[in-house]
Design a protein around this motif. Structure first.
Motif, PDB file in Angstrom:
ATOM      1  N   ALA A  35       0.822  -1.214   0.000  1.00 39.49           N
ATOM      2  CA  ALA A  35       0.000   0.000   0.000  1.00 39.49           C
ATOM      3  C   ALA A  35       0.854   1.262   0.000  1.00 39.49           C
ATOM      4  CB  ALA A  35      -0.929   0.005   1.211  1.00 39.49           C
ATOM      5  N   GLN A  36       2.063   1.192   0.560  1.00 36.87           N
ATOM      6  CA  GLN A  36       2.909   2.378   0.619  1.00 36.87           C
ATOM      7  C   GLN A  36       3.251   2.918  -0.767  1.00 36.87           C
ATOM      8  OE1 GLN A  36       5.950   0.904   3.446  1.00 36.87           O
ATOM      9  NE2 GLN A  36       5.346   2.660   4.692  1.00 36.87           N
ATOM     10  N   SER A  37       3.284   2.072  -1.757  1.00 37.31           N
ATOM     11  CA  SER A  37       3.531   2.557  -3.118  1.00 37.31           C
ATOM     12  C   SER A  37       2.247   2.580  -3.947  1.00 37.31           C
ATOM     13  CB  SER A  37       4.596   1.699  -3.809  1.00 37.31           C
ATOM     14  OG  SER A  37       4.167   0.360  -3.889  1.00 37.31           O
ATOM     15  N   ALA A  38       1.347   1.631  -3.710  1.00 35.68           N
ATOM     16  CA  ALA A  38       0.139   1.530  -4.528  1.00 35.68           C
ATOM     17  C   ALA A  38      -0.839   2.679  -4.301  1.00 35.68           C
ATOM     18  CB  ALA A  38      -0.570   0.198  -4.252  1.00 35.68           C
ATOM     19  N   LEU A  39      -0.866   3.260  -3.109  1.00 32.94           N
ATOM     20  CA  LEU A  39      -1.839   4.315  -2.813  1.00 32.94           C
ATOM     21  C   LEU A  39      -1.341   5.716  -3.143  1.00 32.94           C
ATOM     22  CD1 LEU A  39      -3.383   2.994   0.526  1.00 32.94           C
ATOM     23  CD2 LEU A  39      -4.121   2.613  -1.823  1.00 32.94           C
ATOM     24  N   VAL A  40      -0.090   5.830  -3.554  1.00 31.17           N
ATOM     25  CA  VAL A  40       0.431   7.138  -3.964  1.00 31.17           C
ATOM     26  C   VAL A  40      -0.316   7.572  -5.222  1.00 31.17           C
ATOM     27  CG1 VAL A  40       2.458   8.344  -4.870  1.00 31.17           C
ATOM     28  CG2 VAL A  40       2.687   6.806  -2.931  1.00 31.17           C
ATOM     29  N   GLY A  41      -0.820   8.793  -5.204  1.00 30.34           N
ATOM     30  CA  GLY A  41      -1.590   9.322  -6.326  1.00 30.34           C
ATOM     31  C   GLY A  41      -3.093   9.242  -6.127  1.00 30.34           C
ATOM     32  N   ASP A 110       1.929 -12.265  29.480  1.00 29.64           N
ATOM     33  CA  ASP A 110       2.364 -11.826  28.157  1.00 29.64           C
ATOM     34  C   ASP A 110       1.524 -10.640  27.685  1.00 29.64           C
ATOM     35  OD1 ASP A 110       3.922 -11.899  25.935  1.00 29.64           O
ATOM     36  OD2 ASP A 110       2.864 -13.553  24.970  1.00 29.64           O
ATOM     37  N   VAL A 111       2.156  -9.715  27.007  1.00 23.30           N
ATOM     38  CA  VAL A 111       1.469  -8.573  26.416  1.00 23.30           C
ATOM     39  C   VAL A 111       1.624  -8.679  24.907  1.00 23.30           C
ATOM     40  CG1 VAL A 111       1.409  -6.064  26.193  1.00 23.30           C
ATOM     41  CG2 VAL A 111       1.872  -7.107  28.398  1.00 23.30           C
ATOM     42  N   VAL A 112       0.514  -8.656  24.199  1.00 20.01           N
ATOM     43  CA  VAL A 112       0.542  -8.712  22.741  1.00 20.01           C
ATOM     44  C   VAL A 112       0.122  -7.347  22.215  1.00 20.01           C
ATOM     45  CG1 VAL A 112      -0.385  -9.832  20.690  1.00 20.01           C
ATOM     46  CG2 VAL A 112       0.008 -11.172  22.770  1.00 20.01           C
ATOM     47  N   ASP A 113       1.057  -6.664  21.595  1.00 17.21           N
ATOM     48  CA  ASP A 113       0.839  -5.313  21.089  1.00 17.21           C
ATOM     49  C   ASP A 113       0.721  -5.378  19.572  1.00 17.21           C
ATOM     50  OD1 ASP A 113       0.740  -2.626  20.586  1.00 17.21           O
ATOM     51  OD2 ASP A 113       2.672  -2.147  21.499  1.00 17.21           O
ATOM     52  N   ARG A 114      -0.468  -5.150  19.045  1.00 18.91           N
ATOM     53  CA  ARG A 114      -0.713  -5.164  17.607  1.00 18.91           C
ATOM     54  C   ARG A 114      -1.384  -3.842  17.233  1.00 18.91           C
ATOM     55  NH1 ARG A 114      -0.406  -9.130  14.363  1.00 18.91           N
ATOM     56  NH2 ARG A 114      -2.297  -8.573  13.236  1.00 18.91           N
ATOM     57  N   ARG A 115      -0.601  -2.775  17.254  1.00 19.83           N
ATOM     58  CA  ARG A 115      -1.136  -1.453  16.921  1.00 19.83           C
ATOM     59  C   ARG A 115      -0.418  -0.886  15.712  1.00 19.83           C
ATOM     60  NH1 ARG A 115      -0.366   1.789  22.311  1.00 19.83           N
ATOM     61  NH2 ARG A 115       1.500   0.520  22.279  1.00 19.83           N
ATOM     62  N   CYS A 116      -1.146  -0.014  15.012  1.00 21.87           N
ATOM     63  CA  CYS A 116      -0.568   0.662  13.858  1.00 21.87           C
ATOM     64  C   CYS A 116      -1.147   2.066  13.764  1.00 21.87           C
ATOM     65  CB  CYS A 116      -0.869  -0.102  12.571  1.00 21.87           C
ATOM     66  SG  CYS A 116      -0.260   0.745  11.096  1.00 21.87           S
ATOM     67  N   GLU A 117      -0.285   2.986  13.400  1.00 25.13           N
ATOM     68  CA  GLU A 117      -0.709   4.350  13.104  1.00 25.13           C
ATOM     69  C   GLU A 117      -0.181   4.662  11.704  1.00 25.13           C
ATOM     70  OE1 GLU A 117      -0.726   7.721  16.074  1.00 25.13           O
ATOM     71  OE2 GLU A 117       0.961   8.303  14.793  1.00 25.13           O
ATOM     72  N   ALA A 118      -1.091   4.967  10.792  1.00 25.96           N
ATOM     73  CA  ALA A 118      -0.724   5.262   9.407  1.00 25.96           C
ATOM     74  C   ALA A 118      -0.982   6.738   9.131  1.00 25.96           C
ATOM     75  CB  ALA A 118      -1.539   4.406   8.451  1.00 25.96           C
ATOM     76  N   THR A 119       0.024   7.421   8.627  1.00 27.03           N
ATOM     77  CA  THR A 119      -0.112   8.836   8.296  1.00 27.03           C
ATOM     78  C   THR A 119       0.070   9.018   6.797  1.00 27.03           C
ATOM     79  OG1 THR A 119       0.715   9.496  10.463  1.00 27.03           O
ATOM     80  CG2 THR A 119       0.764  11.160   8.722  1.00 27.03           C
ATOM     81  N   PHE A 120      -0.969   9.542   6.172  1.00 24.23           N
ATOM     82  CA  PHE A 120      -0.940   9.857   4.748  1.00 24.23           C
ATOM     83  C   PHE A 120      -0.556  11.320   4.595  1.00 24.23           C
ATOM     84  CE2 PHE A 120      -3.777   6.281   5.065  1.00 24.23           C
ATOM     85  CZ  PHE A 120      -3.541   5.534   3.918  1.00 24.23           C
ATOM     86  N   THR A 121       0.413  11.608   3.743  1.00 18.29           N
ATOM     87  CA  THR A 121       0.799  12.972   3.423  1.00 18.29           C
ATOM     88  C   THR A 121       0.195  13.307   2.072  1.00 18.29           C
ATOM     89  OG1 THR A 121       2.875  12.698   4.608  1.00 18.29           O
ATOM     90  CG2 THR A 121       2.733  14.558   3.094  1.00 18.29           C
ATOM     91  N   LEU A 122      -0.608  14.375   2.029  1.00 15.74           N
ATOM     92  CA  LEU A 122      -1.277  14.784   0.795  1.00 15.74           C
ATOM     93  C   LEU A 122      -0.754  16.141   0.353  1.00 15.74           C
ATOM     94  CD1 LEU A 122      -3.397  12.912   2.453  1.00 15.74           C
ATOM     95  CD2 LEU A 122      -4.997  13.767   0.778  1.00 15.74           C
ATOM     96  N   ASP A 123      -0.543  16.265  -0.922  1.00 10.01           N
ATOM     97  CA  ASP A 123      -0.127  17.529  -1.513  1.00 10.01           C
ATOM     98  C   ASP A 123      -1.090  17.820  -2.651  1.00 10.01           C
ATOM     99  OD1 ASP A 123       1.181  19.818  -2.262  1.00 10.01           O
ATOM    100  OD2 ASP A 123       2.940  18.802  -3.102  1.00 10.01           O
ATOM    101  N   GLY A 124      -1.805  18.932  -2.553  1.00 14.71           N
ATOM    102  CA  GLY A 124      -2.792  19.263  -3.576  1.00 14.71           C
ATOM    103  C   GLY A 124      -3.964  18.297  -3.603  1.00 14.71           C
ATOM    104  N   GLY A 125      -4.274  17.696  -2.467  1.00 16.98           N
ATOM    105  CA  GLY A 125      -5.410  16.780  -2.383  1.00 16.98           C
ATOM    106  C   GLY A 125      -5.120  15.390  -2.921  1.00 16.98           C
ATOM    107  N   VAL A 126      -3.829  15.050  -3.107  1.00 12.19           N
ATOM    108  CA  VAL A 126      -3.436  13.741  -3.637  1.00 12.19           C
ATOM    109  C   VAL A 126      -2.396  13.119  -2.708  1.00 12.19           C
ATOM    110  CG1 VAL A 126      -2.356  12.566  -5.603  1.00 12.19           C
ATOM    111  CG2 VAL A 126      -3.874  14.501  -6.005  1.00 12.19           C
ATOM    112  N   VAL A 127      -2.520  11.813  -2.441  1.00 11.57           N
ATOM    113  CA  VAL A 127      -1.584  11.114  -1.566  1.00 11.57           C
ATOM    114  C   VAL A 127      -0.188  11.129  -2.187  1.00 11.57           C
ATOM    115  CG1 VAL A 127      -0.976   8.887  -0.518  1.00 11.57           C
ATOM    116  CG2 VAL A 127      -3.369   9.608  -0.596  1.00 11.57           C
ATOM    117  N   GLN A 128       0.787  11.607  -1.408  1.00 11.07           N
ATOM    118  CA  GLN A 128       2.178  11.631  -1.850  1.00 11.07           C
ATOM    119  C   GLN A 128       3.025  10.591  -1.113  1.00 11.07           C
ATOM    120  OE1 GLN A 128       3.304  13.561  -4.404  1.00 11.07           O
ATOM    121  NE2 GLN A 128       1.144  14.074  -4.605  1.00 11.07           N
ATOM    122  N   ARG A 129       2.593  10.267   0.112  1.00  9.54           N
ATOM    123  CA  ARG A 129       3.410   9.367   0.941  1.00  9.54           C
ATOM    124  C   ARG A 129       2.542   8.717   2.005  1.00  9.54           C
ATOM    125  NH1 ARG A 129       8.531  11.202   4.636  1.00  9.54           N
ATOM    126  NH2 ARG A 129       9.391   9.128   4.897  1.00  9.54           N
TER     127      ARG A 129
END
Length: 163
Positions: A35-41, A110-129
């Motif tokens: 997704a890191q490359s497929a969602l760009v644009g 045991d502690v099972v940590d399954r967390r994720c934080e995803a940050t999309f960077t948009l430039d001009g209303g389009v995903v750049q990163r």
């Protein structure tokens, strides 16, 4: 003779090791990395329609940042001390015996940590990163899986044979 046996043993062991390595792969982590490359644009409207409303949204300069969170943290309590009565919380009673592993995992505390934080960077209303801050890449798949379904699958085009 000895070399022949060791080559046969190696040829039988190598595919088994390869199969074990691929069996342990996490398809969620693979999807998150893709997704890191497929969602760009992708336009902002499409992103919000497939990923939903972000938990945080901010702007700086001409850039927008949309942050999504997914996952959980689980703590598995250790069994109660010896001497607790049969009715102690967390223990099940089955006939005359009990099995503490019915309720507790093999490693109490045991502690099972399954967390994720995803940050999309948009430039001009389009995903750049797309950047992840995650304890588990597999948990990131929950954020991007609906959006990946909207991306056309890339195919490798091969030229027609000449002749």
């Amino acid at each position: 003779m000895f070399r022949h046996r060791s080559l046969i043993r190696l040829s039988l062991t190598l595919p088994a090791l390869l199969a074990l390595t691929t069996a342990c792969a996490d398809p969620g982590a693979d999807a998150a990395l893709a997704a890191q490359s497929a969602l760009v644009g992708m336009p902002k409207g499409t992103l919000m329609s497939c990923a939903g409303v972000p938990q945080r949204e901010t702007a700086s300069g001409g850039l927008e940042f949309l942050t999504y969170q997914a996952g959980s943290v689980s703590y598995y309590a250790p069994p109660p001390p010896i001497g607790y009565p049969w009715g102690a919380p967390g223990w099940r009673r089955r006939a005359l015996d009990y099995d503490p592993w019915d309720y507790y995992p093999p490693v109490p505390g045991d502690v099972v940590d399954r967390r994720c934080e995803a940050t999309f960077t948009l430039d001009g209303g389009v995903v750049q990163r797309l950047v992840y801050r995650a304890s588990s890449q597999g948990a990131c798949a929950a954020i991007v899986q609906n959006c990946l379904a909207l991306v056309p699958q890339r195919t490798i085009s091969r030229g027609a044979p000449q002749g």
